[in-house]
Design an enzyme around this catalytic site. Structure first.
Site, PDB file in Angstrom:
ATOM      1  N   HIS A 120       0.819   3.361   8.419  1.00  0.00           N
ATOM      2  CA  HIS A 120      -0.167   4.238   9.063  1.00  0.00           C
ATOM      3  C   HIS A 120       0.550   5.321   9.847  1.00  0.00           C
ATOM      4  CE1 HIS A 120      -3.750   2.006   8.005  1.00  0.00           C
ATOM      5  NE2 HIS A 120      -3.164   0.875   8.376  1.00  0.00           N
TER       6      HIS A 120
ATOM      7  N   ASP B 103       2.149  -7.051   2.156  1.00  0.00           N
ATOM      8  CA  ASP B 103       0.963  -6.299   2.610  1.00  0.00           C
ATOM      9  C   ASP B 103       1.411  -5.081   3.425  1.00  0.00           C
ATOM     10  OD1 ASP B 103      -1.598  -5.441   2.964  1.00  0.00           O
ATOM     11  OD2 ASP B 103      -2.224  -7.042   4.305  1.00  0.00           O
TER      12      ASP B 103
ATOM     13  N   HIS C 108       0.863  -1.185   0.000  1.00  0.00           N
ATOM     14  CA  HIS C 108       0.000   0.000   0.000  1.00  0.00           C
ATOM     15  C   HIS C 108       0.895   1.228   0.000  1.00  0.00           C
ATOM     16  CE1 HIS C 108      -3.651  -2.384   0.781  1.00  0.00           C
ATOM     17  NE2 HIS C 108      -2.836  -3.157   1.486  1.00  0.00           N
ATOM     18  N   LEU C 109       0.877   1.960  -1.120  1.00  0.00           N
ATOM     19  CA  LEU C 109       1.734   3.148  -1.223  1.00  0.00           C
ATOM     20  C   LEU C 109       0.964   4.421  -0.889  1.00  0.00           C
ATOM     21  CD1 LEU C 109       3.878   2.305  -4.393  1.00  0.00           C
ATOM     22  CD2 LEU C 109       4.423   1.921  -1.991  1.00  0.00           C
ATOM     23  N   ARG C 110      -0.360   4.309  -0.730  1.00  0.00           N
ATOM     24  CA  ARG C 110      -1.222   5.388  -0.190  1.00  0.00           C
ATOM     25  C   ARG C 110      -1.364   6.618  -1.071  1.00  0.00           C
ATOM     26  NH1 ARG C 110      -3.377   1.787   3.098  1.00  0.00           N
ATOM     27  NH2 ARG C 110      -2.308   1.469   5.067  1.00  0.00           N
TER      28      ARG C 110
END
Ligand code: DOR
Length: 450
Positions: free
Chosen positions: A332, A328, A65-67
């Site tokens: 955060h 994964d 997840h590179l956001r």
């Protein structure tokens, strides 16, 4: 691009049964030659001395997840790909649960452009299965494929409607791309925050039963059989899921599956604090801040499971039921984790600890080094249809990872390139360190000690 570079080291490529000390010459972004030490056709080029180090094909992460776009306070393509480079990953697949989600050609195009401008490693975007990841109608799969999406996924959610997933599988066949399913029945997992069982009962936390995953795995396998489409199952965590995939593969169905480093090395008990649930057997030196009960750094979806599940995942990896290890990587902000367990975000920042955590299994004799490297390289490459471009062979792109399997280091999240400092391994002493990462012949990361 580095003009030319000669690497001297232990050349290790499980796909070719290669494990010997030798030299490898990079020229024009490709592997130009490899062979006996001292015999390179161009001896007068810069040399990277990696004599006691392992030189292997670059790692490929099917799932991170590179956001970006939308949550740049958690991660950006720049910071996430720098973290990837430090972790030895030369290619990462970016999940589409961004804001907005990657459900259009323009969004996929944006990620590819940003990756060209800012990316330290190769970024392959994954497009959504459904519009807005809402599970209501299909995204424009053809448009996504044309823009360069390498797979389709609503990761973070399953596609709850089986008819919609059936349609997605049928369309995906015509593009030759896999559908990647996050297997979770939302009604069974509802409000759950960790594995359901003895530990959740003791802690008074609501559990997510293994059946929340397994019922969807079983349904999805049936739909793969119905459609003949390529289905890839993300981050499996239970012994039951492994058994379902094993049986599906015995029937010859086009199913592939991945497991994460954290589900292979940690159990549900890790939620109780840093001295719990780590299977590496080397006692962690924990930082007091991380050793509180209800440790949110171990809150992840799907949740960490029991020792029996971890063993089954490991067996699945060894017998080929599980095809790949994927991080994964889910970065955060501090505030997303520094709160009550129930309210904390799910996810682990995993790119920079993946190799060292997994090597703990090699050091205690639970996993073979060749199985590990295979699952980080050829396994994911096959799923992406890139296996012919993978490996230490002449003419292949010079995507190379160099690591020291013995070097010890203490995990300090503040030193991560990732903006996500959320790791359950903070303060752990790990053995095994990435020393250099090369993408298309470019040295994108080099450890200070090299
Ligand atoms: O723990 C998780 N975090 N699991 C997911 O499926 C999504 C991910 C995220 O995006 O944070």
């Amino acid at each position: 691009m580095t003009e030319a570079l000669l690497i001297r080291g232990r050349l290790f490529d499980p796909g070719q049964g290669l494990d010997r000390v030798g030299d490898l010459l990079i020229e024009g972004g490709k592997i130009a030659w490899l062979g006996e030490p001292g015999l390179a056709p161009k001896p007068d080029v810069p040399v990277l001395e990696a004599q006691r180090l392992i030189v292997c094909p670059g790692f490929i992460d099917l799932h991170c997840h590179l956001r970006e776009p939308g949550q740049e306070d958690k991660e950006t393509i720049a910071s996430g790909t720098q973290a990837a480079a430090r972790g030895g990953f030369t290619t990462v697949c970016a999940m589409p649960n961004t804001q907005p989600p990657l459900d259009s050609g323009a969004a996929v195009d944006y990620v590819l452009k940003r990756a060209t401008q800012e990316g330290a490693v190769r970024v392959l975007p994954i497009g959504c299965i459904t519009r807005g990841r809402k599970g209501e109608e299909l995204a424009e799969l053809g448009e996504l494929a044309q823009a360069g999406a390498v797979a389709f996924s609503d990761d973070g959610n399953s596609v709850a409607d089986p008819r919609l997933l059936r349609n997605a599988l049928e369309y995906s066949r015509s593009f030759g791309l896999p559908v990647i399913e996050h297997c979770e029945d939302a009604s069974l997992s509802k409000d759950g925050v960790m594995n359901e069982g003895w530990t959740s009962a003791r802690l008074g936390l609501r559990g997510i039963p293994p059946a929340a995953e397994e019922t969807v795995v079983a349904r999805d396998i049936a739909l793969a059989e119905l459609t003949g489409a390529r289905l890839h199952l993300a981050h499996l965590t239970t012994a039951g899921s492994v058994e379902l995939v094993r049986r599906a593969k015995e029937k010859g169905l086009p199913i592939t599956a991945e497991v994460t480093p954290h589900h292979l090395t940690l159990t549900e008990e890790r939620v109780m604090g840093a001295e719990w649930g780590w299977l590496g057997r080397v006692p962690p030196r924990h930082q007091p801040l991380n050793s509180c009960a209800y440790d949110t750094s171990a809150k992840v979806n799907p949740p960490l499971r029991t020792p029996a599940d971890v063993l089954a995942l490991n067996r699945g990896l060894q017998d080929g039921t599980i095809d790949a290890i994927a991080t994964d990587h889910a970065p955060h902000r501090l505030v997303d984790k520094l709160c009550e367990f129930d309210l904390a975000a799910f996810g682990i920042s995993g790119l920079e600890t993946a190799l060292a955590a997994l090597l703990a299994l090699v050091h205690i004799g639970e996993l073979k080094l060749e199985t590990l490297i295979e699952a980080l390289t050829y396994g994911p490459a096959r799923i992406l249809g890139r296996d012919t471009q993978t490996g230490l062979r002449e003419g292949a792109p010079a995507d190379i990872t160099i690591f020291d399997p013995e070097a010890q280091w203490v995990v300090d999240p503040q030193a991560f390139a990732s903006k996500g400092k959320n790791t359950p391994l903070a303060g752990y002493t790990l053995r095994g360190k990435v020393m250099a990462t090369i993408v298309d012949g470019r040295l994108v990361y080099k450890d200070d000690s090299l």
